[in-house]
Design a protein around this motif. Structure first.
Motif, PDB file in Angstrom:
ATOM      1  N   GLY A  10      38.999 -46.017  45.587  1.00 36.99           N
ATOM      2  CA  GLY A  10      39.444 -45.081  44.562  1.00 36.99           C
ATOM      3  C   GLY A  10      40.644 -44.328  45.074  1.00 36.99           C
ATOM      4  O   GLY A  10      40.898 -44.288  46.280  1.00 36.99           O
ATOM      5  N   SER A  14      39.404 -38.924  44.282  1.00 38.55           N
ATOM      6  CA  SER A  14      38.594 -39.504  43.200  1.00 38.55           C
ATOM      7  C   SER A  14      37.103 -39.246  43.369  1.00 38.55           C
ATOM      8  O   SER A  14      36.356 -39.285  42.396  1.00 38.55           O
ATOM      9  N   ASP A 133      36.599 -43.533  39.802  1.00 42.09           N
ATOM     10  CA  ASP A 133      37.792 -43.223  39.019  1.00 42.09           C
ATOM     11  C   ASP A 133      37.702 -41.836  38.396  1.00 42.09           C
ATOM     12  O   ASP A 133      36.612 -41.361  38.055  1.00 42.09           O
ATOM     13  N   ARG A 164      46.561 -46.291  38.993  1.00 44.97           N
ATOM     14  CA  ARG A 164      45.179 -46.191  38.526  1.00 44.97           C
ATOM     15  C   ARG A 164      44.795 -47.361  37.619  1.00 44.97           C
ATOM     16  O   ARG A 164      43.718 -47.953  37.772  1.00 44.97           O
TER      17      ARG A 164
END
Length: 204
Positions: A10, A14, A133, A164
């Protein structure tokens, strides 16, 4: 590998560490490449002699550990310094990660790699990948609060990571960490049950 391995990743801020902590509480063997890197670059760490030879004493703190602020500043200012540091650290981190995974016991192991998709070195070890996320604004706010960085410093780190959307595209599984810690832990519990069920049925 002795056990099936879930790669946990991540973006910065995150919530990877919180997710990994919950997996560990559930009895899963967790191997964290950041923790390995900190041991390698701590006082008396196995990588410090090579780092001092390569970069000089200005990146070594008084206790013999890596001066992380000095090294961070140097790496961001000079891409070649980043490459030279990675040439020292990445093979050592990988070798120690594999050693710990081979020694792990249980139904499966979790390998925490912040730059899992960027490096690709660890992908052949994995049964599945799991991305933690959250929104980019949440990332910035969390890192500013946790590390005291400026917003521009956090966004510079994020810009050096995989976007992302691409991280999500490449993930096998996703945990949404836009909520609170309790919500994150419940999602880890659900993923744990899913992994156990699929491992039992040899679906990975």
């Amino acid at each position: 590998m002795a056990l099936p391995v879930i790669g946990l990743t991540g973006g910065i801020g995150s919530g990877k560490s919180a997710a990994a902590e919950r997996f560990a509480e559930l009895g899963v063997a967790v191997v964290d490449t950041d923790q390995i890197a900190h041991r390698l670059t701590g006082a008396g760490g196995a990588a410090m002699a090579a780092i001092a030879r390569e970069f000089g004493s200005e990146v070594v703190a008084a206790d013999g550990a890596l001066d992380r602020a000095a090294m961070r500043q140097r790496v961001f200012a000079d891409p070649d310094s980043k490459r030279r540091l990675e040439a020292i650290l990445h093979p050592a981190i990988y070798d120690e990660s594999v050693r710990q995974l081979q020694a792990a016991r249980g139904d499966y192991a979790v390998l925490v790699v912040p730059l899992l998709f960027e490096s690709e070195r660890y992908l052949p070890l994995l049964a599945r990948s799991l991305v933690v996320d959250c929104s980019e604004d949440a990332q910035v706010a969390r890192v500013m609060r946790r590390n005291g960085f400026t917003e521009s410093a956090v966004r510079a780190i994020m810009a050096a990571q995989l976007p992302r959307a691409e991280r999500l595209r490449r993930a096998d599984d996703v945990i949404d960490n836009n909520g609170g810690l309790a919500e994150l832990r419940l999602q880890v519990d659900a993923k744990h049950g899913y992994y156990l069920a699929n491992l039992v049925n040899a679906m990975f």
